[in-house]
Design a protein around this motif. Structure first.
Motif, PDB file in Angstrom:
ATOM      1  N   LEU A 700       0.820  -1.212   0.000  1.00 39.72           N
ATOM      2  CA  LEU A 700       0.000   0.000   0.000  1.00 39.72           C
ATOM      3  C   LEU A 700       0.851   1.258   0.000  1.00 39.72           C
ATOM      4  O   LEU A 700       0.439   2.296  -0.518  1.00 39.72           O
ATOM      5  N   GLY A 701       2.038   1.177   0.586  1.00 41.57           N
ATOM      6  CA  GLY A 701       2.925   2.340   0.550  1.00 41.57           C
ATOM      7  C   GLY A 701       3.367   2.688  -0.855  1.00 41.57           C
ATOM      8  O   GLY A 701       3.632   3.847  -1.169  1.00 41.57           O
ATOM      9  N   TRP A 702       3.464   1.689  -1.709  1.00 39.29           N
ATOM     10  CA  TRP A 702       3.866   1.900  -3.105  1.00 39.29           C
ATOM     11  C   TRP A 702       2.654   1.842  -4.033  1.00 39.29           C
ATOM     12  O   TRP A 702       2.799   1.597  -5.243  1.00 39.29           O
ATOM     13  N   LEU A 703       1.477   2.095  -3.508  1.00 45.68           N
ATOM     14  CA  LEU A 703       0.251   1.999  -4.296  1.00 45.68           C
ATOM     15  C   LEU A 703       0.277   2.856  -5.568  1.00 45.68           C
ATOM     16  O   LEU A 703      -0.182   2.391  -6.629  1.00 45.68           O
ATOM     17  N   PRO A 704       0.762   4.091  -5.535  1.00 44.46           N
ATOM     18  CA  PRO A 704       0.777   4.864  -6.784  1.00 44.46           C
ATOM     19  C   PRO A 704       1.557   4.172  -7.905  1.00 44.46           C
ATOM     20  O   PRO A 704       1.131   4.205  -9.066  1.00 44.46           O
ATOM     21  N   LEU A 705       2.681   3.537  -7.556  1.00 44.36           N
ATOM     22  CA  LEU A 705       3.436   2.824  -8.577  1.00 44.36           C
ATOM     23  C   LEU A 705       2.687   1.579  -9.044  1.00 44.36           C
ATOM     24  O   LEU A 705       2.647   1.270 -10.248  1.00 44.36           O
ATOM     25  N   VAL A 706       2.075   0.871  -8.091  1.00 44.66           N
ATOM     26  CA  VAL A 706       1.282  -0.306  -8.455  1.00 44.66           C
ATOM     27  C   VAL A 706       0.175   0.100  -9.420  1.00 44.66           C
ATOM     28  O   VAL A 706      -0.090  -0.581 -10.431  1.00 44.66           O
ATOM     29  N   ALA A 707      -0.493   1.226  -9.124  1.00 44.54           N
ATOM     30  CA  ALA A 707      -1.576   1.695  -9.992  1.00 44.54           C
ATOM     31  C   ALA A 707      -1.055   2.060 -11.374  1.00 44.54           C
ATOM     32  O   ALA A 707      -1.714   1.794 -12.394  1.00 44.54           O
TER      33      ALA A 707
END
Length: 1021
Positions: A700-707
């Motif tokens: 979840l901390g890297w959610l923007p990259l995952v998205a």
């Protein structure tokens, strides 16, 4: 309600148990307890064995760990002493059992309520009994006799909330900390507050007390006539010994008591020996009120309750200076008011500097000082007439510069806050020296107040304390101030000692009391001989020894008091580490200074519903370590490096911060503006440096990259997170609670749709940059699409950045600050052309928008373009109100009625962005929603997604939010601008969905009828 019989005290515990002494102690000359180098407790005491013995008999909580002791290391005073351990009793029986064990080990004991004492009463190297968590019951109420029996841990406002609603009666004294101070604490300090003008002090409203002595005697005490006294003597035992000794003491010192005690309304210093005089009914209960846990432990209290005042009217009269206000107090007395207060211009300047109560302050002309009087009447007309008559009398006397009359309750409450926040407002103000207690509540005869104020001001000026404000409960001669003492250097501490000594001599010359409200503790105990003389101070020694001959009850306070300049929270040894940090702390001189912001007033311990509840996790757990204050204490202990010795690696600090939801409620609601969310991010960055992190920090901390990675193939990402088998695996890998749902990725991102379609507004109002946050872009693009429709209809040209931007929120909240800084700088570079042209930036997700408005400037060391971004960032409501005031689409329903809606205000809207503009816009479009007093929804980004946090997350939501959603009519719109809020509502089994304000506005623009789910703008075509 008929009277309920009082519970039987039961048989006292055996007092014949062996005691392990810490040293030979005389009632009149105690040997100080030997203290270990870290201040952790007496070196001859086996604290581990003590903790084990307590755990065997106490049903409540026994805590001797460093984290708990650090959180309880100080109160609201200048002093710091690490407790040996903390016991949180679940029942009166637990209290009795705990004291018995402490007696067996010879361990000193004291009780604590709200922990807001300013004299150092609630900090000691002893076993602390925290009464506030569980011992908070109302045991009986006799509404006809106006009597209530309560446990010591009940909060004043919680008691009055019940008794006012059911019986129209209340406990009269009302300190400024009324939202979180406990009755036990009020009994300990003999608290007063502004309403004591009407009600009297706490002691004057006590009927009886059930108390426990250190040696195990449990008894009810109160007024004692001769027949009752003889019956007690005939019964024999320890109680008879106590009563006989008290009678002998008062007979021995009666002439001194009558001669030396000042006859004033606010004589709080010293023990209440006058209540033992025969003309005062030999009232042992009232004599024990104000003893600050130095004599007995209070188990229950039988209180006199008062009928609610029927009607009140507030009169505020401005004068040239505060002494002139003091001169008019006796005129106000002639009208028998509810309260008489005074406040000078310095106090209001402090509040303006902190931007506290600005609507109220805008109404007040700038004068030297204000006389603040509430008149009382059987009707509002009568109260108003009395205010008018008082004003006329004051105008006849001369000197009136300005005046205001407030007869509406809401207006009076707004002005009350100007006075209630005084202590917090003066404590930590940017650009001013830090102020401290130490001489903050002296009291003199009201008729001599003006002269005392003039001489006190001269004394302050002589010591270069000219910035100290003067205010207080002037009707009873009580004067408050916060003074910029230097408590770090030897010369500054010497000046502090000199000032308080001379101030004590001054107040005694005026026939006054060292304390008029807060008690003596350590701050004034050493000064009592100046006020009472050696003979009466010896009487205090004897009084304490009658109840506590071995000096085990809160030693070093009131009698045989520790020196006023010892055990200082700061002191000449104060030398915290100065670490390199990611955030800038310009107002605090660095991170160590930030940890000193909290001074202990305890507003974070409020439990009542409403957005003013600043700490959601504390409201759920009632744990001191989970309060804003407790967390700040531990961060400060970490900086000191004495108790907490492993710095950023500390598990104690990590555990205390773990339940912080990063809601930033403290940044808005704390009187000194602490920002635990930022401190938590800073701590996590160092704590996990070169270490493995929790799984959610990566997922979840890297959610923007995952998205971003999922954007080309959202169907694959959704297949991995939404199908049952793969979903369970994905949650396990990501560290997400299996009962939570992973949000779906949209089939097409908003930015992709917008770039194909382009802007279609005529742009006559100019250009705006629509910030495509991860949630509104990749997960719920219909919200950004709705906002586009609204902005274009309002006449704006909408711009969406060509390159991917991100505020870095998810990295900030998980403490991955180096990455957050890189992401933020990269995004700032994308925006620079628009920022330098003055183009506004519109944010839709409150948490992301608050980063642009707040965190980024500190994270980027005050970067000029980050400042530009902060100043040019708007919410959708702000932009439409300020730059499109004539844009008024109207919402409608099928039957033409006003649409029904409830609103979950995002915690960052409350704390950082403000919600007033949203409410104003809703009113413009014809929406009159109910704004829920719910505080944080509890999901808070990644917080509520983990198994460890699930229980607290849902408990936060169940306080107000989820019950309100379930109970709402099916046609009611549920508004929630925050992605976390909507996720919590949608996924908590309410059976209801929720929408963003942009969707409601888009429905109004399109002329759609408003129902529970407005037709969504699926894309920007």
């Amino acid at each position: 309600m008929p009277a309920v019989p009082l519970p039987s005290p039961g048989g006292p515990p055996s007092s014949t148990q062996e005691t392990t002494s810490l040293g030979a102690l005389s009632p009149f000359g105690p040997t100080p307890l030997p203290v270990a180098p870290d201040g952790a407790g007496a070196s001859t005491l086996d604290s581990r064995a003590l903790a084990a013995a307590l755990s065997e008999v106490v049903r409540g909580e026994v805590r001797f760990d460093k984290g708990t002791r650090g959180a309880y290391s100080t109160d609201a005073s200048n002093y710091r002493q690490i407790p040996i351990g903390v016991v949180v009793p679940r029942s009166v029986d637990d209290v009795i059992a705990a004291v018995a064990v402490c007696r067996r080990f010879g361990a000193p004991v004291f009780s604590r309520g709200g922990g807001t004492s300013l004299g150092g009463q609630c900090t000691n190297t002893a076993v602390m009994l925290d009464m506030a968590k569980y011992l908070d019951g109302i045991e009986s109420v006799d509404d006809k006799a106006r009597i209530a029996v309560v446990q010591p841990g009940i909060v004043l406002d919680e008691l009055n909330k019940v008794t006012r609603a059911r019986y129209q009666i209340m406990f009269g004294p009302r300190p400024a900390t009324h939202t979180h101070c406990t009755i036990g604490g009020m009994l300990g300090n003999n608290s007063c507050g502004s309403t004591a003008q009407w009600s009297g002090t706490t002691a004057q409203n006590v009927r009886r007390l059930e108390v426990l002595t250190y040696d195990g005697e449990r008894m009810w005490v109160g007024p004692t006539d001769e027949q009752q006294y003889q019956e007690i003597l005939r019964a024999g035992g320890r109680r008879a010994e106590i009563y006989r000794s008290l009678r002998e003491l008062v007979d021995r010192y009666a002439d001194d008591i009558r001669a030396r005690y000042p006859d004033i309304p606010r004589r709080i210093s010293g023990y209440n020996l006058p209540d033992l005089l025969p003309e005062n009914g030999f009232n042992v209960a009232r004599a024990l009120v104000g003893t600050e846990s130095t004599c007995v432990t209070i188990l229950r209290a039988e209180l006199n309750m008062l009928p609610e005042p029927p009607s009140l009217c507030l009169l505020m009269v401005g004068y040239q200076d505060i002494a002139a206000v003091g001169d008019r107090v006796m005129t106000a007395h002639q009208f028998h008011p509810y309260m008489i207060e005074g406040l000078d211009h310095r106090l209001l300047e402090y509040e303006r500097g902190r931007r506290l109560n600005m609507p109220a302050l805008h109404e007040l002309p700038e004068v030297g000082a204000w006389l603040y009087v509430k008149t009382i009447g059987d009707s509002l007309d009568q109260a108003r007439d009395r205010a008018g008559a008082l004003l006329a009398r004051l105008q006849d006397e001369g000197g009136v510069i300005a005046w205001r009359i407030y007869d509406e309750e809401a207006e009076q409450e707004r002005m009350d806050k100007v006075r209630d926040v005084a202590l917090g407002a003066t404590s930590r103000v940017p650009g001013r020296l830090d102020t401290w207690p130490g001489w903050e509540d002296s009291a003199v005869p009201p008729e001599r107040l003006g002269g005392y104020l003039r001489e006190l001001r001269n004394l302050l000026d002589d010591h270069n304390y000219d910035e100290a404000p003067l205010y207080g409960h002037f009707g009873q001669g009580c004067v408050h101030t916060s003074i910029p003492f230097d408590l770090v250097t030897a010369s500054g501490i010497g000046k502090f000692r000199s000032f308080v000594t001379r101030a004590a001599e001054l107040v005694v010359n005026y026939g006054g009391s060292l304390s008029g409200e807060h008690g003596d503790g350590q701050a004034r105990g050493e000064l009592l001989p100046i006020m009472y003389g050696d003979r009466l101070v010896r009487a205090f020694d004897e009084f304490k020894a009658i109840f506590d001959p071995d000096n085990r009850m809160n030693p070093g306070k009131v009698v045989h008091a520790n020196p006023i300049d010892s055990q200082l929270r700061l002191g000449v040894d104060w030398r915290p580490v100065s670490p390199d940090t990611h955030f800038d702390y310009p107002d605090d001189g660095g991170f160590p200074g930030a940890t000193l912001r909290c001074f202990g007033v305890g507003d974070c311990r409020r439990r009542d519903s409403g957005t003013e509840v600043m700490c959601p996790s504390y409201v759920v757990t009632h744990e001191e370590e989970h309060s804003t204050r407790g967390r700040m204490r531990l961060l400060n202990e970490m900086m000191r490096g004495e108790l907490i010795t492993d710095g950023w690696r500390s598990t104690e600090v990590h555990d205390a911060l773990d339940l912080c939801l990063a809601c930033k409620g403290c940044k808005r609601d704390c009187p000194v503006g602490v920002d635990v969310a930022t401190y938590k991010a800073e701590f996590l960055a160092h704590h996990y440096q070169r270490r493995l992190r929790p799984l959610t920090h990566y997922s979840l901390g890297w959610l923007p990259l995952v998205a971003r990675l999922a954007a080309p193939v959202p169907f694959l990402a959704n297949a991995a997170t939404q199908t049952p088998v793969l979903s369970r695996l994905a949650k396990a890998v990501a560290g997400i609670d299996p009962r939570r749902s992973i949000p779906r990725f949209a089939s097409r991102r908003f930015t992709d749709s917008f770039r194909r379609r382009g802007n279609r507004g005529d742009g006559h109002r100019g250009r705006v940059v629509l910030w495509p946050d991860t949630f509104s872009n990749s997960m719920q693009p219909h919200i950004a699409a709705s906002a586009t429709v609204v902005l274009e209809a309002a006449g704006f040209e909408v711009i969406v950045p060509e390159r991917t931007v991100c505020c870095g929120l998810t990295w900030i909240s998980t403490g991955q600050l180096k990455i957050a800084e890189w992401v933020a700088r990269r995004s700032l570079d994308v925006l620079i052309p628009y920022l330098r042209e003055g183009v506004p930036v519109v944010g839709l997700e409150p948490s992301c928008t608050s980063v642009l408005r707040s965190d980024l400037v500190e994270l980027l060391d005050g970067d000029v373009d980050a400042v530009r971004l902060r100043e040019q960032t708007f919410t959708l409501s702000e932009l439409l109100n300020k730059r499109a005031a004539d844009f008024t689409p109207r919402v409608s329903t099928q039957d033409g009625s006003l649409p029904a809606a409830i609103v979950q205000k995002h915690c960052h809207q409350h704390a950082i962005l403000g919600f007033e503009q949203d409410q104003a816009l809703m009113a413009r479009i014809g929406l009159e929603p109910q704004v829920l007093a719910s505080g944080c929804c509890g999901l808070a980004g990644d917080f509520g997604m983990t198994t460890d946090h699930r229980e607290v997350s849902l408990a936060c939501a169940e306080r107000v939010l989820l019950p309100a959603v379930r109970e709402a009519d099916p046609t009611t719109v549920v508004l929630a601008d925050g992605f976390s809020c909507r996720t919590q509502i949608d996924g908590a089994g309410t059976g209801r969905g929720s929408v963003h304000l942009a969707e409601v506005l888009a429905a109004a623009v399109r002329g759609q009828q408003l129902g529970p789910y407005p037709e969504r703008v699926v894309g920007v075509r």
